[in-house]
Design a protein around this motif. Structure first.
Motif, PDB file in Angstrom:
ATOM      1  N   SER A  82       0.841  -1.196   0.000  1.00 38.89           N
ATOM      2  CA  SER A  82       0.000   0.000   0.000  1.00 38.89           C
ATOM      3  C   SER A  82       0.877   1.246   0.000  1.00 38.89           C
ATOM      4  CB  SER A  82      -0.902   0.008   1.240  1.00 38.89           C
ATOM      5  OG  SER A  82      -0.122   0.197   2.410  1.00 38.89           O
ATOM      6  N   ARG A  83       0.251   2.362  -0.318  1.00 38.55           N
ATOM      7  CA  ARG A  83       0.971   3.642  -0.283  1.00 38.55           C
ATOM      8  C   ARG A  83       1.550   3.882   1.098  1.00 38.55           C
ATOM      9  NH1 ARG A  83      -1.337   8.266  -3.782  1.00 38.55           N
ATOM     10  NH2 ARG A  83      -2.277   7.134  -5.492  1.00 38.55           N
ATOM     11  N   THR A 121       2.398   1.800   3.475  1.00 36.42           N
ATOM     12  CA  THR A 121       3.536   0.924   3.774  1.00 36.42           C
ATOM     13  C   THR A 121       4.794   1.436   3.087  1.00 36.42           C
ATOM     14  OG1 THR A 121       2.105  -0.991   4.091  1.00 36.42           O
ATOM     15  CG2 THR A 121       4.433  -1.431   3.586  1.00 36.42           C
ATOM     16  N   ILE A 122       4.675   1.823   1.837  1.00 36.65           N
ATOM     17  CA  ILE A 122       5.817   2.350   1.089  1.00 36.65           C
ATOM     18  C   ILE A 122       6.346   3.615   1.761  1.00 36.65           C
ATOM     19  CG2 ILE A 122       6.489   3.457  -1.085  1.00 36.65           C
ATOM     20  CD1 ILE A 122       4.598   1.363  -2.429  1.00 36.65           C
ATOM     21  N   LEU A 123       5.458   4.497   2.164  1.00 27.88           N
ATOM     22  CA  LEU A 123       5.882   5.750   2.777  1.00 27.88           C
ATOM     23  C   LEU A 123       6.551   5.513   4.135  1.00 27.88           C
ATOM     24  CD1 LEU A 123       2.883   8.023   1.762  1.00 27.88           C
ATOM     25  CD2 LEU A 123       5.101   7.765   0.635  1.00 27.88           C
ATOM     26  N   VAL A 124       6.058   4.559   4.919  1.00 35.24           N
ATOM     27  CA  VAL A 124       6.687   4.227   6.203  1.00 35.24           C
ATOM     28  C   VAL A 124       8.067   3.629   5.964  1.00 35.24           C
ATOM     29  CG1 VAL A 124       6.573   2.678   8.202  1.00 35.24           C
ATOM     30  CG2 VAL A 124       4.551   3.982   7.523  1.00 35.24           C
ATOM     31  N   LEU A 125       8.176   2.695   5.020  1.00 39.68           N
ATOM     32  CA  LEU A 125       9.476   2.097   4.704  1.00 39.68           C
ATOM     33  C   LEU A 125      10.460   3.159   4.230  1.00 39.68           C
ATOM     34  CD1 LEU A 125       8.394  -1.205   2.910  1.00 39.68           C
ATOM     35  CD2 LEU A 125       9.514  -1.003   5.136  1.00 39.68           C
ATOM     36  N   GLU A 126       9.981   4.077   3.398  1.00 39.47           N
ATOM     37  CA  GLU A 126      10.838   5.151   2.898  1.00 39.47           C
ATOM     38  C   GLU A 126      11.298   6.046   4.052  1.00 39.47           C
ATOM     39  OE1 GLU A 126      10.855   8.499  -0.615  1.00 39.47           O
ATOM     40  OE2 GLU A 126       8.945   8.025   0.345  1.00 39.47           O
ATOM     41  N   LYS A 127      10.388   6.383   4.947  1.00 39.79           N
ATOM     42  CA  LYS A 127      10.715   7.230   6.098  1.00 39.79           C
ATOM     43  C   LYS A 127      11.768   6.556   6.980  1.00 39.79           C
ATOM     44  CE  LYS A 127       8.655   9.460  10.106  1.00 39.79           C
ATOM     45  NZ  LYS A 127       7.443   9.624  10.907  1.00 39.79           N
TER      46      LYS A 127
END
Length: 74
Positions: free
Chosen positions: A23-24, A26-32
């Motif tokens: 999901s968006r 999840t991607i944003l948390v991983l990126e952060k």
């Protein structure tokens, strides 16, 4: 795969979610957390990810059997 082409184009969040099946959020948390490739700012309202970075990340996750450690991409 034509690596010249793969290095030269960018993916929006919709394409990244489709490739990774995440999901968006999840991607944003991983990126952060530094566990996902950094985005590239195209302009004020537009960000993308390099295709080659996303493919390499998917291969890394498959090879290691999990996400990269925190701050891997920082």
């Amino acid at each position: 795969m034509n690596t010249g082409l793969a290095e030269s184009f960018y993916l929006d969040i919709k394409a990244v979610t489709k490739i990774t099946s995440f999901s968006r959020s999840t991607i944003l948390v991983l990126e952060k957390n530094g566990q996902f490739p950094k985005r590239v700012k195209i302009n004020v309202n537009n960000v993308r990810w390099k295709h080659k970075d996303i493919i390499s990340w998917c291969q890394l996750v498959e090879l290691k059997g999990g996400y990269p450690p925190k701050n891997y991409y920082n």
